[in-house]
Scaffold this motif. Structure first.
Motif, PDB file in Angstrom:
ATOM      1  N   ALA A  10       0.832  -1.209   0.000  1.00  9.70           N
ATOM      2  CA  ALA A  10       0.000   0.000   0.000  1.00  9.70           C
ATOM      3  C   ALA A  10       0.860   1.249   0.000  1.00  9.70           C
ATOM      4  CB  ALA A  10      -0.927  -0.005   1.214  1.00  9.70           C
ATOM      5  N   GLN A  11       2.014   1.216   0.704  1.00 13.77           N
ATOM      6  CA  GLN A  11       2.914   2.373   0.743  1.00 13.77           C
ATOM      7  C   GLN A  11       3.564   2.605  -0.611  1.00 13.77           C
ATOM      8  OE1 GLN A  11       5.628   1.537   3.922  1.00 13.77           O
ATOM      9  NE2 GLN A  11       4.146   2.053   5.533  1.00 13.77           N
ATOM     10  N   ARG A  12       3.868   1.534  -1.337  1.00 13.73           N
ATOM     11  CA  ARG A  12       4.514   1.661  -2.652  1.00 13.73           C
ATOM     12  C   ARG A  12       3.537   1.935  -3.775  1.00 13.73           C
ATOM     13  NH1 ARG A  12       6.879  -2.790  -4.826  1.00 13.73           N
ATOM     14  NH2 ARG A  12       5.684  -4.217  -3.554  1.00 13.73           N
ATOM     15  N   LEU A  13       2.244   1.682  -3.549  1.00 13.66           N
ATOM     16  CA  LEU A  13       1.252   1.720  -4.627  1.00 13.66           C
ATOM     17  C   LEU A  13       1.031   3.123  -5.179  1.00 13.66           C
ATOM     18  CD1 LEU A  13      -0.686  -0.063  -6.249  1.00 13.66           C
ATOM     19  CD2 LEU A  13      -2.417   0.378  -4.526  1.00 13.66           C
ATOM     20  N   VAL A  14       0.755   4.094  -4.343  1.00 14.20           N
ATOM     21  CA  VAL A  14       0.458   5.451  -4.805  1.00 14.20           C
ATOM     22  C   VAL A  14       1.769   6.225  -4.864  1.00 14.20           C
ATOM     23  CG1 VAL A  14      -0.806   7.577  -4.340  1.00 14.20           C
ATOM     24  CG2 VAL A  14      -1.846   5.375  -3.818  1.00 14.20           C
ATOM     25  N   ILE A  15       2.128   6.707  -6.078  1.00 10.23           N
ATOM     26  CA  ILE A  15       3.382   7.438  -6.233  1.00 10.23           C
ATOM     27  C   ILE A  15       3.163   8.924  -6.488  1.00 10.23           C
ATOM     28  CG2 ILE A  15       4.724   5.452  -6.972  1.00 10.23           C
ATOM     29  CD1 ILE A  15       4.334   6.368  -9.869  1.00 10.23           C
ATOM     30  N   GLY A  16       1.913   9.339  -6.650  1.00 12.34           N
ATOM     31  CA  GLY A  16       1.634  10.751  -6.866  1.00 12.34           C
ATOM     32  C   GLY A  16       0.154  10.991  -7.049  1.00 12.34           C
ATOM     33  N   ARG A  17      -0.171  12.271  -7.251  1.00  8.94           N
ATOM     34  CA  ARG A  17      -1.568  12.656  -7.470  1.00  8.94           C
ATOM     35  C   ARG A  17      -1.648  13.585  -8.667  1.00  8.94           C
ATOM     36  NH1 ARG A  17      -4.955   9.958  -4.161  1.00  8.94           N
ATOM     37  NH2 ARG A  17      -4.079   9.646  -2.108  1.00  8.94           N
ATOM     38  N   LYS A  18      -2.757  13.472  -9.407  1.00 14.38           N
ATOM     39  CA  LYS A  18      -3.030  14.375 -10.521  1.00 14.38           C
ATOM     40  C   LYS A  18      -3.691  15.630  -9.981  1.00 14.38           C
ATOM     41  CE  LYS A  18      -3.556  10.676 -13.870  1.00 14.38           C
ATOM     42  NZ  LYS A  18      -4.418  10.064 -14.881  1.00 14.38           N
ATOM     43  N   ARG A  19      -3.831  16.657 -10.820  1.00 12.91           N
ATOM     44  CA  ARG A  19      -4.445  17.914 -10.396  1.00 12.91           C
ATOM     45  C   ARG A  19      -5.869  17.734  -9.893  1.00 12.91           C
ATOM     46  NH1 ARG A  19      -2.741  22.370 -14.932  1.00 12.91           N
ATOM     47  NH2 ARG A  19      -0.555  22.470 -14.329  1.00 12.91           N
ATOM     48  N   ASP A  20      -6.573  16.776 -10.514  1.00 14.46           N
ATOM     49  CA  ASP A  20      -7.973  16.564 -10.127  1.00 14.46           C
ATOM     50  C   ASP A  20      -8.116  15.653  -8.902  1.00 14.46           C
ATOM     51  OD1 ASP A  20      -7.280  14.166 -11.263  1.00 14.46           O
ATOM     52  OD2 ASP A  20      -8.820  14.191 -12.819  1.00 14.46           O
ATOM     53  N   GLY A  21      -7.019  15.247  -8.301  1.00 20.30           N
ATOM     54  CA  GLY A  21      -7.074  14.452  -7.077  1.00 20.30           C
ATOM     55  C   GLY A  21      -6.930  12.956  -7.290  1.00 20.30           C
ATOM     56  N   ARG A  22      -6.955  12.514  -8.549  1.00 22.82           N
ATOM     57  CA  ARG A  22      -6.804  11.078  -8.801  1.00 22.82           C
ATOM     58  C   ARG A  22      -5.375  10.636  -8.526  1.00 22.82           C
ATOM     59  NH1 ARG A  22      -8.638  10.044 -14.660  1.00 22.82           N
ATOM     60  NH2 ARG A  22      -7.566  12.005 -14.957  1.00 22.82           N
TER      61      ARG A  22
END
Length: 144
Positions: A10-22
């Protein structure tokens, strides 16, 4: 898959966010997550909850993965024998159209004032009536 491994994933899964929050996901971690869902007895909802991903999103990734695997796998070349069907082929011949008698609409006023109305009868019926009328003797009062 152990809880510690899921939390590390779970810690490695999300590497960033887009402007719209995705979220932007790491492809390698995403692939590990998909493989974890395909293990026997794995609960997709539980894995998604532990990794902070929507269960519908995870299910979509699993379906996409299965489709890509199915499309990229070449046919094995094995000849598979199909089972004999329990159904018997039935051939239905088209029925020949029935001969349609022409419909007669005839109205005649006889010399004695009788109106003969033959509407909607078939040709054979009209011929029979006309023949019968032709055999009837005329009375002397109608001859001019």
């Amino acid at each position: 898959m152990s809880d510690s491994h899921l939390s590390e994933l779970a810690q490695r899964l999300v590497i960033g966010r887009k402007r719209d929050g995705r979220s932007i996901y790491d492809e390698a971690a995403k692939h590990e997550l998909i493989l974890a869902c395909r293990e026997p007895g794995a609960s997709l909802a539980k894995i998604a909850r532990a990794c902070g991903v929507n269960a519908n999103q995870l299910a979509s990734w699993v379906r996409q993965h299965e489709r890509s695997v199915a499309q990229s796998t070449p046919p094995s070349g094995e000849i598979v024998q199909a089972q004999a069907s329990d159904f018997v082929p039935v051939r239905i011949e088209p029925a020949e159209p029935a001969a349609v008698e022409p419909v007669v609409n005839l109205q005649a006023r006889l010399p004695n004032g009788v109106v003969l109305d033959l509407r909607g009868c078939d040709l054979g019926q009209a011929c029979s009536v006309i023949e019968a009328l032709g055999r009837v003797r005329c009375s002397a009062s109608t001859k001019g």
